[in-house]
Design an enzyme around this catalytic site. Structure first.
Site, PDB file in Angstrom:
ATOM      1  N   ASP A 138       0.848  -1.191   0.000  1.00  9.07           N
ATOM      2  CA  ASP A 138       0.000   0.000   0.000  1.00  9.07           C
ATOM      3  C   ASP A 138       0.887   1.246   0.000  1.00  9.07           C
ATOM      4  O   ASP A 138       1.786   1.373   0.829  1.00  9.07           O
ATOM      5  CB  ASP A 138      -0.911  -0.004   1.234  1.00  9.07           C
ATOM      6  N   TYR A 140       1.277   5.682  -0.514  1.00  6.72           N
ATOM      7  CA  TYR A 140       0.849   6.881   0.224  1.00  6.72           C
ATOM      8  C   TYR A 140       1.095   8.050  -0.717  1.00  6.72           C
ATOM      9  O   TYR A 140       1.857   8.944  -0.445  1.00  6.72           O
ATOM     10  CB  TYR A 140       1.719   6.964   1.488  1.00  6.72           C
ATOM     11  N   HIS A 145      -3.802  14.070   0.768  1.00  4.37           N
ATOM     12  CA  HIS A 145      -4.022  13.193   1.919  1.00  4.37           C
ATOM     13  C   HIS A 145      -2.825  13.238   2.873  1.00  4.37           C
ATOM     14  O   HIS A 145      -2.994  13.378   4.091  1.00  4.37           O
ATOM     15  CB  HIS A 145      -4.262  11.754   1.448  1.00  4.37           C
ATOM     16  N   ARG A 154       0.577  15.741  13.223  1.00  2.00           N
ATOM     17  CA  ARG A 154       1.886  16.300  13.593  1.00  2.00           C
ATOM     18  C   ARG A 154       1.900  17.803  13.296  1.00  2.00           C
ATOM     19  O   ARG A 154       2.679  18.290  12.470  1.00  2.00           O
ATOM     20  CB  ARG A 154       3.009  15.582  12.807  1.00  2.00           C
ATOM     21  N   GLU A 210     -10.373   3.914   4.214  1.00  2.00           N
ATOM     22  CA  GLU A 210      -9.522   4.685   3.304  1.00  2.00           C
ATOM     23  C   GLU A 210      -9.938   4.318   1.886  1.00  2.00           C
ATOM     24  O   GLU A 210      -9.903   3.144   1.501  1.00  2.00           O
ATOM     25  CB  GLU A 210      -8.036   4.385   3.527  1.00  2.00           C
ATOM     26  N   GLU A 212      -9.343   3.955  -1.865  1.00  2.00           N
ATOM     27  CA  GLU A 212      -8.140   3.813  -2.685  1.00  2.00           C
ATOM     28  C   GLU A 212      -8.473   3.095  -3.992  1.00  2.00           C
ATOM     29  O   GLU A 212      -9.535   2.488  -4.132  1.00  2.00           O
ATOM     30  CB  GLU A 212      -7.072   2.995  -1.940  1.00  2.00           C
ATOM     31  N   ASP A 244      -9.085   0.366   2.498  1.00  2.00           N
ATOM     32  CA  ASP A 244      -8.008  -0.011   3.421  1.00  2.00           C
ATOM     33  C   ASP A 244      -8.456   0.360   4.842  1.00  2.00           C
ATOM     34  O   ASP A 244      -8.132   1.434   5.354  1.00  2.00           O
ATOM     35  CB  ASP A 244      -6.716   0.725   3.026  1.00  2.00           C
ATOM     36  N   ARG A 248      -7.300   3.758  13.773  1.00  2.00           N
ATOM     37  CA  ARG A 248      -6.394   4.887  13.996  1.00  2.00           C
ATOM     38  C   ARG A 248      -5.737   4.866  15.369  1.00  2.00           C
ATOM     39  O   ARG A 248      -4.588   5.304  15.526  1.00  2.00           O
ATOM     40  CB  ARG A 248      -7.159   6.201  13.825  1.00  2.00           C
ATOM     41  N   GLN A 251      -3.075   2.187  15.290  1.00  2.00           N
ATOM     42  CA  GLN A 251      -2.023   2.682  14.392  1.00  2.00           C
ATOM     43  C   GLN A 251      -1.165   3.753  15.062  1.00  2.00           C
ATOM     44  O   GLN A 251       0.065   3.732  14.965  1.00  2.00           O
ATOM     45  CB  GLN A 251      -2.697   3.239  13.136  1.00  2.00           C
ATOM     46  N   TYR A 255       2.905   2.700  15.357  1.00  2.00           N
ATOM     47  CA  TYR A 255       3.539   2.920  14.048  1.00  2.00           C
ATOM     48  C   TYR A 255       4.989   3.384  14.127  1.00  2.00           C
ATOM     49  O   TYR A 255       5.713   3.292  13.133  1.00  2.00           O
ATOM     50  CB  TYR A 255       2.711   3.870  13.188  1.00  2.00           C
ATOM     51  N   LYS A 264      -3.725  -1.961  10.505  1.00  2.00           N
ATOM     52  CA  LYS A 264      -4.118  -2.068   9.095  1.00  2.00           C
ATOM     53  C   LYS A 264      -4.382  -3.509   8.668  1.00  2.00           C
ATOM     54  O   LYS A 264      -5.149  -3.745   7.736  1.00  2.00           O
ATOM     55  CB  LYS A 264      -2.988  -1.524   8.205  1.00  2.00           C
ATOM     56  N   THR A 268      -8.602  -5.824   4.494  1.00  2.00           N
ATOM     57  CA  THR A 268      -8.597  -4.885   3.371  1.00  2.00           C
ATOM     58  C   THR A 268      -9.630  -5.397   2.381  1.00  2.00           C
ATOM     59  O   THR A 268      -9.556  -6.553   1.962  1.00  2.00           O
ATOM     60  CB  THR A 268      -7.212  -4.840   2.693  1.00  2.00           C
ATOM     61  N   THR A 357      -4.625   6.467   0.173  1.00  2.00           N
ATOM     62  CA  THR A 357      -5.895   7.175   0.267  1.00  2.00           C
ATOM     63  C   THR A 357      -5.947   8.317  -0.737  1.00  2.00           C
ATOM     64  O   THR A 357      -4.987   9.076  -0.885  1.00  2.00           O
ATOM     65  CB  THR A 357      -6.075   7.747   1.685  1.00  2.00           C
ATOM     66  N   GLU A 371      -9.629  12.472   8.092  1.00  2.00           N
ATOM     67  CA  GLU A 371      -9.621  13.814   7.500  1.00  2.00           C
ATOM     68  C   GLU A 371     -10.993  14.490   7.618  1.00  2.00           C
ATOM     69  O   GLU A 371     -11.095  15.661   7.983  1.00  2.00           O
ATOM     70  CB  GLU A 371      -9.219  13.726   6.025  1.00  2.00           C
TER      71      GLU A 371
HETATM   72 CA    CA Z   1      -3.902   3.073   2.923  1.00  2.00          CA
END
Ligand code: CA
Length: 426
Positions: A138, A140, A145, A154, A210, A212, A244, A248, A251, A255, A264, A268, A357, A371
């Site tokens: 997967d 990014y 996104h 962040r 997500e 995709e 996906d 959260r 994750q 992560y 994750k 899927t 995403t 989001e």
């Molecule tokens: Ca993804």
């Protein structure tokens, strides 16, 4: 936003248009599964306990396993196993030849007597996982996104990591938990850290989707030989839709330092129909400008790039919540494939590449609840008064996709749908 729906209806035998060409098979004008689409899937029904390869035609499915036995005996072996695996491995010349045969069969009336009995109403079919997923990677690759996520999670740092515009970032996911549309999604349990610092193991309270697009590898590659940008269409058979699913809270805790893992890997979902690249000739568009210019193996300014004008639609319990535009993706699938193999890693038939995403610049184009709800600080409110920051048990997510076809026709990717179920014995 306008609600756009394609729903099953009775199989008509009248000859009407589905784009520029006509079919005796009764494809309604403007149907996303018109004669220019012809995606492949695997299905069963009451009369077919063994899975068959099928081709979507309007609101019907052509039993390709049976059709090939009658009309394409030299290729019957590719469709006899109830999976697309052998067909995917057969390579581009065969993919093109079979698509040409399908177009001829469905547009020339002399085939109607043979093929009419092999058309199954889609409403009575059960769709199966269409191919054996080999590796799942997967990416990014959507700048909007990645920027949104950076700003939300962040806020004290630059929105994009310093490497982001130099390479298509990605991670290796879990192929064994890729499931077909309609498979229930069990809310995953996992470790997470509460605001007071306590670490607990509990069902996720921040389950997300997500939206995709997936790319399905057909022809394998040789170890030690990277696939160049120009080799994309030799190796990739087609595309599908991906949800996906992402926890959260799990994750966020796990992560660092190695990236996505159990938040994750629990599930899927993919759409049951794999759309061949050949159906997307009218959808190719230039990707956005890249700055800095990518290294030579990723620089597509001297090739015909693989930007694709696909529009997704995401519904939560039938409320349209987003229309993410794929055309704005910063890195194309050809660049993703070139990067994935740039170290000499080889491809296998059935490798699945997720785009990452898809999110557009407007808030109603964002492809995740992270989001859309700004990580829960701005919950969505629906017309019936319900609100959501993340998914509740019983919620159903539907992602559909369309692209422009020849002469004003619409190319449909179908739908990936999944409902969240409570964790048993939680
Ligand atoms: Ca993804």
């Amino acid at each position: 936003m306008e609600l756009v729906r394609a729903r099953s209806g009775p199989v008509s035998k009248s000859t009407v248009t589905g784009g520029t060409a006509t079919s005796w098979a009764g494809v309604a004008a403007g149907h996303p599964f018109g004669i220019h689409t012809l995606p492949y899937g695997v299905f069963t029904d009451a009369a077919r306990e063994q899975p068959r390869v099928g081709v979507a035609v309007g609101d019907a499915i052509l039993d390709l396993t049976a059709a090939a036995a009658a009309l394409l005996p030299e290729h019957f072996a590719l469709f006899g196993s109830g999976s697309l695996d052998a067909f995917l491995a057969a390579g581009r010349r065969t993919w093109t030849a079979v698509r040409a045969a399908l177009t001829e069969w469905l547009t020339e009336g002399r085939y109607a007597n043979v093929l009419s009995p092999l058309l199954v109403p889609a409403a009575v079919a059960t769709m199966r996982l269409p191919f054996t997923v080999a590796d799942y990677v997967d990416f990014y690759s959507c700048e909007q996104h990645a920027t949104n996520v950076g700003q939300i999670l962040r806020p004290d740092q630059p929105a994009l990591p310093v490497n982001w515009r130099h390479l298509p970032a990605g991670y290796h996911g879990r192929a064994g938990t890729v499931v077909v549309s309609g498979t229930p999604i069990c809310r995953p349990p996992g470790q997470r850290r509460l605001p007071d610092g306590t670490v607990i193991f509990a069902p996720s309270s921040a389950l997300d989707f997500e939206a995709e697009v997936g790319f399905v590898v057909g022809t394998p590659s040789v170890s030690g030989r990277p696939v160049p940008l120009t080799g994309f269409a030799d190796h990739v058979f087609g595309i599908c839709l991906i949800n996906d699913w992402s926890a959260r809270d799990i994750q966020a805790w796990e992560y660092l330092p190695l990236g996505p893992f159990l938040g994750k890997s629990f599930a899927t979902s993919i759409s049951p129909w794999v759309l061949p690249l050949d159906a997307l000739a009218s959808a190719r568009v230039p990707p956005p400008p890249r700055d800095p210019r990518p290294l030579p193996y990723l620089d597509d300014t001297r090739t015909e790039p693989w930007g694709l004008d696909i529009t997704l639609e995401v519904r939560l319990n039938d409320h349209l919540v987003s229309r993410p535009p794929f055309a704005g993706m910063y890195w194309t699938p050809a660049q993703q494939l070139a990067h994935l193999t740039s170290n000499g890693a080889c491809l296998r038939t059935g490798d699945l590449l997720g785009s990452g995403t898809v999110s557009g610049s407007a808030p109603d184009q964002w492809g995740s609840l992270l989001e859309l709800s700004r990580n829960g600080s701005s919950p969505l409110t629906f017309t019936d008064g319900a609100t959501r920051s993340f998914l509740a048990d019983g919620d159903e997510i539907s992602i559909t996709g369309t692209a422009p076809g020849p002469a004003g026709s619409i190319i449909g990717l179908g739908e990936v749908r999944g409902q969240v179920h409570a964790l048993v014995n939680a």
